[in-house]
Design an enzyme around this catalytic site. Structure first.
Site, short mmCIF file in Angstrom:
data_model
loop_
_atom_site.label_atom_id
_atom_site.label_comp_id
_atom_site.label_asym_id
_atom_site.label_seq_id
_atom_site.Cartn_x
_atom_site.Cartn_y
_atom_site.Cartn_z
N SER A 50 175.03 133.44 2.03
CA SER A 50 175.60 134.78 1.92
C SER A 50 174.58 135.84 2.36
O SER A 50 174.13 135.82 3.50
CB SER A 50 176.08 135.01 0.49
OG SER A 50 176.89 136.16 0.40
N ASP A 195 182.38 132.24 1.50
CA ASP A 195 180.98 132.33 1.10
C ASP A 195 180.42 130.99 0.63
O ASP A 195 181.01 130.31 -0.20
CB ASP A 195 180.90 133.35 -0.04
CG ASP A 195 179.50 133.81 -0.34
OD1 ASP A 195 178.60 132.98 -0.43
OD2 ASP A 195 179.31 135.04 -0.50
#
Length: 349
Positions: A50, A195
């Protein structure tokens, strides 16, 4: 010794490891008396999830005018949050209202985010990054982890290569914050990704396994990891309040719980693993012990909170100054040893 730099997810809290990277790079420049020194020259492998994947991508991005050189400094990596964070995490009141009642699946339109990534990376490809790395994501249709691997992009060509802007969009597609990233490889294969924090908020363990697999002559005690976290939220959620909320409105809380538990588990496993080979010092974990001075939400990117996060990052750097000096001394010496060893091996042959 193979040295790994691993950076967690955490949204706007990416400022915290970003500040540590800036301090580390400045200390390397000072210790080597080389103003052109970059910290990526002192690590063999990189991993990011991320916001950490974005930091890694910026650090490893080549200069289009000289692909053998780094385009951005650690300070440039930090600036993506300081200069653009507020705009990336901005939603109209109407959009926030609709999200609150489950009428939208995500809080933010990704247009600004995509434009920022486009500005930073242009048409740079995963295969063109300057060092081996992995960046995490998760395929929601195949229900499997997806690792963007720089080495695979080089060896397998277009089928495993991607534009770096798409890699960063995918690794940071946090559920309820941004929509699922539908991206395509250079061979035009479709990937619906979210993510990487859903399975590897702290990507250190994934990086360790990747290095062992890639350099199969290396044992665990021949590997050293610097793992940078963004801090674990310890917010307590009230049972009755939680139970009565709309499903979409508790989404961010579930992401927070999932991310924190994943990072804590990985940290525990790695500590035990390195202790089992009598090398506890080969795994260094650095992150704030408390987030009480800031709003810890991943999207809390108001200008005021960004300044508070900067202050927290500065405090973390200050508290770990001795450790920073120790790390710098070790990685500089290790680089010299590797250079000497390679020369000696050449003479022997």
């Amino acid at each position: 010794m193979k040295r790994i730099l691993s950076i967690d997810g955490g949204g706007i809290r990416g400022i915290i490891p970003g500040m540590f990277l800036v301090a580390l790079e400045e200390k390397i420049k000072s210790a080597t008396q080389n103003p052109d020194a970059h910290l990526i020259d002192y690590f063999d492998f990189f991993a990011g999830t991320s916001t950490g994947g974005i930091l890694v991508s910026i650090l490893l991005c080549p200069d289009e005018n000289d692909p053998s050189k780094q385009k951005y400094s650690a300070k440039d990596a930090l600036d993506i949050y300081v200069e653009h964070g507020t705009n990336i995490f901005t939603a109209t009141r109407w959009r926030r209202f609709l999200s609150r009642f489950g009428l939208l699946s995500e809080r933010y339109n990704d247009t600004v985010f995509k434009n920022v990534l486009e500005d930073y990376f242009g048409d740079c490809k995963l295969s063109e990054l300057l060092k081996p790395c992995i960046i995490t994501a998760y395929n929601i249709e195949l229900r499997k982890n997806h690792l963007f691997r720089q080495q695979k992009a080089i060896s397998n060509g277009k089928s495993r290569d991607f534009y770096l802007r798409d890699v960063c969009r995918a690794t940071s597609a946090a559920p309820t914050y941004f929509s699922v990233a539908e991206i395509f490889s250079l061979a035009n294969t479709r990937y619906p990704l979210v993510d990487g924090g859903v399975f590897a908020h702290n990507p250190s363990l994934s990086a360790l396994l990747e290095v062992i697999k890639s350099y199969n002559t290396y044992r665990i005690n021949d590997i050293w990891i610097l793992s940078l976290g963004t801090g674990l939220s310890k917010e307590s959620y009230n049972y009755e309040h939680f139970k009565k909320k709309w499903a979409i409105s508790v989404g961010p809380a579930l992401v927070d719980i999932m991310s924190s538990s994943s990072a804590e588990s990985t940290n525990y496993y790695l500590k035990q693993l390195f202790r089992s080979v009598n090398k506890p010092e080969n795994y260094i974990r650095i992150e704030p012990t408390s987030l009480s001075s800031i709003d810890p939400a991943m999207d809390a990117a108001s200008k005021g909170n960004i300044q508070k996060i900067i202050s927290l990052g500065d405090k973390l750097v200050s508290e770990n100054d001795d450790l920073l000096n120790q790390i710098v001394a070790e990685i500089i010496q290790d680089k010299k040893d590797k250079k000497d060893k390679s020369v000696w091996n050449f003479l022997k042959n």
